[in-house]
Design a protein around this motif. Sequence first.
Motif, PDB file in Angstrom:
ATOM      1  N   SER A 161      -6.581  16.548  -4.799  1.00  0.00           N
ATOM      2  CA  SER A 161      -7.866  15.984  -5.184  1.00  0.00           C
ATOM      3  C   SER A 161      -8.965  16.909  -4.674  1.00  0.00           C
ATOM      4  N   GLU A 162     -10.120  16.918  -5.375  1.00  0.00           N
ATOM      5  CA  GLU A 162     -11.259  17.716  -4.943  1.00  0.00           C
ATOM      6  C   GLU A 162     -12.068  17.028  -3.855  1.00  0.00           C
ATOM      7  N   GLY A 163     -11.724  15.780  -3.544  1.00  0.00           N
ATOM      8  CA  GLY A 163     -12.421  15.053  -2.480  1.00  0.00           C
ATOM      9  C   GLY A 163     -11.669  13.785  -2.123  1.00  0.00           C
ATOM     10  N   ASP A 164     -12.177  13.058  -1.132  1.00  0.00           N
ATOM     11  CA  ASP A 164     -11.535  11.832  -0.670  1.00  0.00           C
ATOM     12  C   ASP A 164     -11.970  10.695  -1.589  1.00  0.00           C
ATOM     13  N   THR A 165     -11.285  10.584  -2.724  1.00  0.00           N
ATOM     14  CA  THR A 165     -11.679   9.624  -3.766  1.00  0.00           C
ATOM     15  C   THR A 165     -10.645   8.525  -3.994  1.00  0.00           C
ATOM     16  N   ALA A 166      -9.555   8.527  -3.254  1.00  0.00           N
ATOM     17  CA  ALA A 166      -8.491   7.530  -3.492  1.00  0.00           C
ATOM     18  C   ALA A 166      -8.923   6.139  -3.060  1.00  0.00           C
ATOM     19  N   THR A 167      -8.418   5.115  -3.763  1.00  0.00           N
ATOM     20  CA  THR A 167      -8.692   3.698  -3.443  1.00  0.00           C
ATOM     21  C   THR A 167      -7.366   2.954  -3.323  1.00  0.00           C
ATOM     22  N   ASP A 168      -7.455   1.653  -3.177  1.00  0.00           N
ATOM     23  CA  ASP A 168      -6.231   0.859  -3.063  1.00  0.00           C
ATOM     24  C   ASP A 168      -5.442   0.874  -4.359  1.00  0.00           C
ATOM     25  N   THR A 169      -6.122   1.125  -5.480  1.00  0.00           N
ATOM     26  CA  THR A 169      -5.423   1.065  -6.767  1.00  0.00           C
ATOM     27  C   THR A 169      -5.381   2.407  -7.500  1.00  0.00           C
ATOM     28  N   SER A 170      -6.087   3.385  -6.958  1.00  0.00           N
ATOM     29  CA  SER A 170      -6.144   4.699  -7.624  1.00  0.00           C
ATOM     30  C   SER A 170      -5.907   5.788  -6.589  1.00  0.00           C
TER      31      SER A 170
ATOM     32  N   ASN B 107      15.034  -4.883  -5.325  1.00  0.00           N
ATOM     33  CA  ASN B 107      13.976  -4.192  -6.092  1.00  0.00           C
ATOM     34  C   ASN B 107      12.739  -3.889  -5.254  1.00  0.00           C
ATOM     35  N   GLN B 108      12.961  -3.220  -4.125  1.00  0.00           N
ATOM     36  CA  GLN B 108      11.841  -2.827  -3.260  1.00  0.00           C
ATOM     37  C   GLN B 108      11.159  -1.553  -3.814  1.00  0.00           C
ATOM     38  N   ASN B 109       9.805  -1.507  -3.721  1.00  0.00           N
ATOM     39  CA  ASN B 109       9.019  -0.308  -4.110  1.00  0.00           C
ATOM     40  C   ASN B 109       7.760  -0.269  -3.239  1.00  0.00           C
ATOM     41  N   ASN B 110       7.969   0.179  -2.009  1.00  0.00           N
ATOM     42  CA  ASN B 110       6.902   0.141  -1.002  1.00  0.00           C
ATOM     43  C   ASN B 110       6.310   1.551  -0.826  1.00  0.00           C
ATOM     44  N   TRP B 111       4.958   1.644  -0.929  1.00  0.00           N
ATOM     45  CA  TRP B 111       4.266   2.937  -0.835  1.00  0.00           C
ATOM     46  C   TRP B 111       3.388   2.986   0.411  1.00  0.00           C
ATOM     47  N   LEU B 112       3.316   4.208   0.995  1.00  0.00           N
ATOM     48  CA  LEU B 112       2.450   4.456   2.153  1.00  0.00           C
ATOM     49  C   LEU B 112       1.730   5.781   1.894  1.00  0.00           C
ATOM     50  N   ARG B 113       0.386   5.752   1.977  1.00  0.00           N
ATOM     51  CA  ARG B 113      -0.393   6.974   1.664  1.00  0.00           C
ATOM     52  C   ARG B 113      -1.277   7.329   2.844  1.00  0.00           C
ATOM     53  N   THR B 114      -1.282   8.642   3.216  1.00  0.00           N
ATOM     54  CA  THR B 114      -2.104   9.119   4.332  1.00  0.00           C
ATOM     55  C   THR B 114      -3.557   9.224   3.907  1.00  0.00           C
ATOM     56  N   ASP B 115      -4.403   9.516   4.885  1.00  0.00           N
ATOM     57  CA  ASP B 115      -5.803   9.835   4.589  1.00  0.00           C
ATOM     58  C   ASP B 115      -5.879  11.198   3.896  1.00  0.00           C
ATOM     59  N   PHE B 116      -7.096  11.562   3.382  1.00  0.00           N
ATOM     60  CA  PHE B 116      -7.315  12.860   2.701  1.00  0.00           C
ATOM     61  C   PHE B 116      -7.161  14.007   3.703  1.00  0.00           C
ATOM     62  N   ILE B 117      -6.385  15.020   3.319  1.00  0.00           N
ATOM     63  CA  ILE B 117      -6.105  16.159   4.203  1.00  0.00           C
ATOM     64  C   ILE B 117      -6.701  17.414   3.559  1.00  0.00           C
ATOM     65  N   PRO B 118      -7.805  18.005   4.080  1.00  0.00           N
ATOM     66  CA  PRO B 118      -8.345  19.273   3.527  1.00  0.00           C
ATOM     67  C   PRO B 118      -7.325  20.401   3.709  1.00  0.00           C
ATOM     68  N   ARG B 119      -7.200  21.256   2.684  1.00  0.00           N
ATOM     69  CA  ARG B 119      -6.170  22.302   2.761  1.00  0.00           C
ATOM     70  C   ARG B 119      -6.684  23.612   3.378  1.00  0.00           C
TER      71      ARG B 119
ATOM     72  N   LEU C 137      -3.855   4.239  12.665  1.00  0.00           N
ATOM     73  CA  LEU C 137      -3.948   5.190  11.555  1.00  0.00           C
ATOM     74  C   LEU C 137      -4.603   4.565  10.344  1.00  0.00           C
ATOM     75  N   ALA C 138      -4.289   3.323  10.074  1.00  0.00           N
ATOM     76  CA  ALA C 138      -4.885   2.575   8.958  1.00  0.00           C
ATOM     77  C   ALA C 138      -4.678   3.276   7.631  1.00  0.00           C
ATOM     78  N   TRP C 139      -3.456   3.797   7.416  1.00  0.00           N
ATOM     79  CA  TRP C 139      -3.156   4.406   6.133  1.00  0.00           C
ATOM     80  C   TRP C 139      -3.032   3.302   5.069  1.00  0.00           C
ATOM     81  N   THR C 140      -3.146   3.694   3.841  1.00  0.00           N
ATOM     82  CA  THR C 140      -3.127   2.728   2.748  1.00  0.00           C
ATOM     83  C   THR C 140      -1.686   2.394   2.384  1.00  0.00           C
ATOM     84  N   THR C 141      -1.407   1.050   2.232  1.00  0.00           N
ATOM     85  CA  THR C 141      -0.058   0.612   1.884  1.00  0.00           C
ATOM     86  C   THR C 141      -0.103  -0.195   0.591  1.00  0.00           C
ATOM     87  N   PHE C 142       1.026  -0.226  -0.108  1.00  0.00           N
ATOM     88  CA  PHE C 142       1.176  -1.035  -1.316  1.00  0.00           C
ATOM     89  C   PHE C 142       2.665  -1.371  -1.482  1.00  0.00           C
TER      90      PHE C 142
END
Length: 926
Positions: A119-128, A69-81, A34-39
């Motif tokens: 979002s209006e497009g697939d613009t997310a990055t590792d930090t945004s 003090n864990q704060n682990n995030w997992l984000r999927t790829d862009f999903i068109p609605r 899947l290679a979703w984005t993690t932080f």
Amino acid sequence: MTMDYLLWVCSLLVPVVLAVEETLMDSRWATTELAWTTFPESGWEEVSGYDDSMSPIRTYQVCNVREPNQNNWLRTDFIPRKGVLRVYVELKFSVRDCASIPNIPGSCKETFNLFYHESEGDTATDTSPQWRENPYVKVDTIAPDESFSLLEAGRINTKVRSFGPLSKAGFYLAFQDLGACMSLISVRVFFKKCSTTIANFAVFPETATGAEATSLVIAPGVCVTNALEVSVPLKLYCNGDGEWMVPVGSCTCVAGFEPSADDTQCQACIPGTFKPKFGEGSCAPCPSNSRTSARGSNICPCQNDFYRADSDPPNSGCTTIPSAPRNVISSVNETSLSLEWEEPKDTGGRDDLVYNVVCKKCLRDQSPCTRCDDNVDIAPRRLGLRLRKVVVRNLQAHTRYSFEVQAVNGVSGKKNTPPSYSTVNITTNQAAPSAVPTVHLMRSTSDTLSLSWLPPEKPNGVILDYEIKYHERGQAMSHTVTSQHSSAKVEGLRAATPYVVQVRARTVAGYGRYSNPMDFSTSLHSDPQKSVQDQLPLIIGSASAGLVVIVALVVIAVVCLKKQRSGSELEYTEKLQQYISPGVKVYIDPFTYEDPNDAVHEFAKEIDISCVKIEEVIGAGEFGEVCRGRLKQAGRREMVVAIKTLKAGYTERQRRDFLAEASIMGQFDHPNVIRLEGVLTRICPILIITEFMENGALDSFLRLNDGRFTMTQLVGMLRGIAAGMKYLSDMNYVHRDLAARNILVNSNLVCKVSDFGLSRFLDDTSADPTYTSSLGGKIPIRWTAPEAIAFRKFTSASDVWSYGIVMWEVVSYGERPYWDMSNQDVMTAVEQDYRLPPPMDCPMVLHQLMLECWMKERNLRPKFSRIVSTLDKLLRNAASLKVVTSTYSGDLLRLGGTLPGHNRKSPDSSQEIVRQQMSQTLPIRV
């Protein structure tokens, strides 16, 4: 309240179709990582595994419970609605029980958080966007129903959450771990929709759910093929769960089509069956004597020699003409005849059988028989007999006649089929002569009366002699003398005595009837010749003196008129008319004639068919087609004309009414009344020829030219209509159906009154001349005065009311009076003193004149002569047409208020001043 009713109410709340889900993203579909984005990178970890069916799955795990003090995030790829407003997320996960983990700090969690970011497009990055709750939007904190320990591994939880409304092109999902030991097995993102469905013979398209779980989305419907709307609007509600609710509106199958077995389609009737009208009924077999080999038939055509009458419904069987009447028996009594017969052997399968009796007179030579004269009386009537017996009178003696007894029914005359008939030939007997006409006195003396008379109109043989019966007035005893000639001298009378005299003729058949009694007196003088000579100078002198007086009166009248001729030519003509022809031409009702042919031949010119050329059909009237053609008569230039035809298969009443309209038009001669050129009554079909009006009916002409005329042009049209109505009113004629649709317009914008189908004669013998319509007569409610609606009383004053409506139609360019109000609402409003408001840009003086025409008291309405005079003044003073009323609002006006539920702005001060000024000359009285 019964249980059945409660079940029915509850059924309305039950969805009619189950929900459908459409997936936007499913992690189980992934064939690679899947290679979703993690932080941070030390948080969530992607692990491959297998599900219960040993299919590979991609999961994410996290278990940093020993570190605080864990704060682990997992984000999927862009999903068109894909345009949906609300989405659902199905999560499958497992969580380890914190109590089953030894030696951990108190920060261990058994929950995680679900977020999304649009979002209006697939613009997310590792930090945004930044890894925090804002800009992410939290959906919910997800807690397991069951957690597991090392001894109870494999417990999987399934949770579904939804969020919306969404407005951008797509979104990301994010999962936040705050210190749990868990595995995110699968993530499925989907939305709910109502699938395409058919209900009440209408198709409703696939529809996504609304933005909220409680939203109802309206889906418009379209009738299935071969169906039409019977209840509108067509709509179906899709609820938040993707389920259809109860439909609103419905369609039904058109004629020739029936509902299918599952009530979702309209299928064509098979050959041999038909369905005559739209509705939910089924196709039925063709009725008797009819058949169809086509699919989708709405009627079964009749077989050869079988027909349906115009009034027969399509589902009735086909019938045929009756056979001839049987056993016709005739009985001759001098010049009278009695005919009886039995009904036909075959009535054609109908119960509307009637009989016609046709009389033909046959000469003694071999020439064909011809129709009898109109003076032959057939009682009770010639046509449409129900009884099988007639008596014929007024035949000629010693004459051969042929009588046809026809049997006809509702389909007689179809396809030009002649009626079946039986013929009886008779010869009349010798008959006594008819009565002697009036007796004349040729000369009288003191003891004689010299008489003369004409022979009987019907001698019915050779006159042998005449019998003269006489007696003194007041005496019963009478005396008779005979004469071989049509004159006689009665002698031996008393002087200066009145006598009553009658004469009758005698043939070999006997005496005829006496003439009407006549009173004659003998004179005092014994020598009538001398008496006359003595009085001759006095007679001549008296006559000469009388002639001199008459000549003097005529000379005086002419001299007076010449002196007054210095005034207007119109005044001179009117005064001359008073001296020479004091009578005024008055309209004569053609319905007073026993035979409509007599009326039409008196008032209309018969035209030869060779003079008429029909070019094209331009419309349809009440009696048949209306055509455009040309009329070329000897000595006259060829002209374009309108030609009305009487359709085939007409009844005697339709023919009478058709000719009556020509008899009415033929009496009129005015530039603003449609002109009759002539009629053709000796051909089939019967034709009425009128002048051709290029622009057709006024109402449709105005609608086609909305806003193109000046107010002066519109007033000119109204003046022409008023002039035509003044002419008709002066002839004591009431139109009864004055409306813009019955006004015709030529190429020069000249308006002419037409359509005299509803008109009748105005009886002017009473103090309150009116016309009383029949109880079943149709009345054009929107154009008719209230007293005419309530009491069926029509006068020229009721025509004035209708003219006021025509004024409103003209100024509004053909708008429908009272708009979409029902006839009942119109009658109620008028009775409560509501009146039509001024149309847009209507001059105040015109609306004021309209209000005068709509006076409730008919005696207060203006005459047409005054209306013509008022419009002439307006045309001469065009400035008065520039003062307009307040803007048209579509509301009715009422003195002292407006219609309930309507708000109408008051006119500004300048308009109010003008209204007050106009009220001084044209007061409102309703």
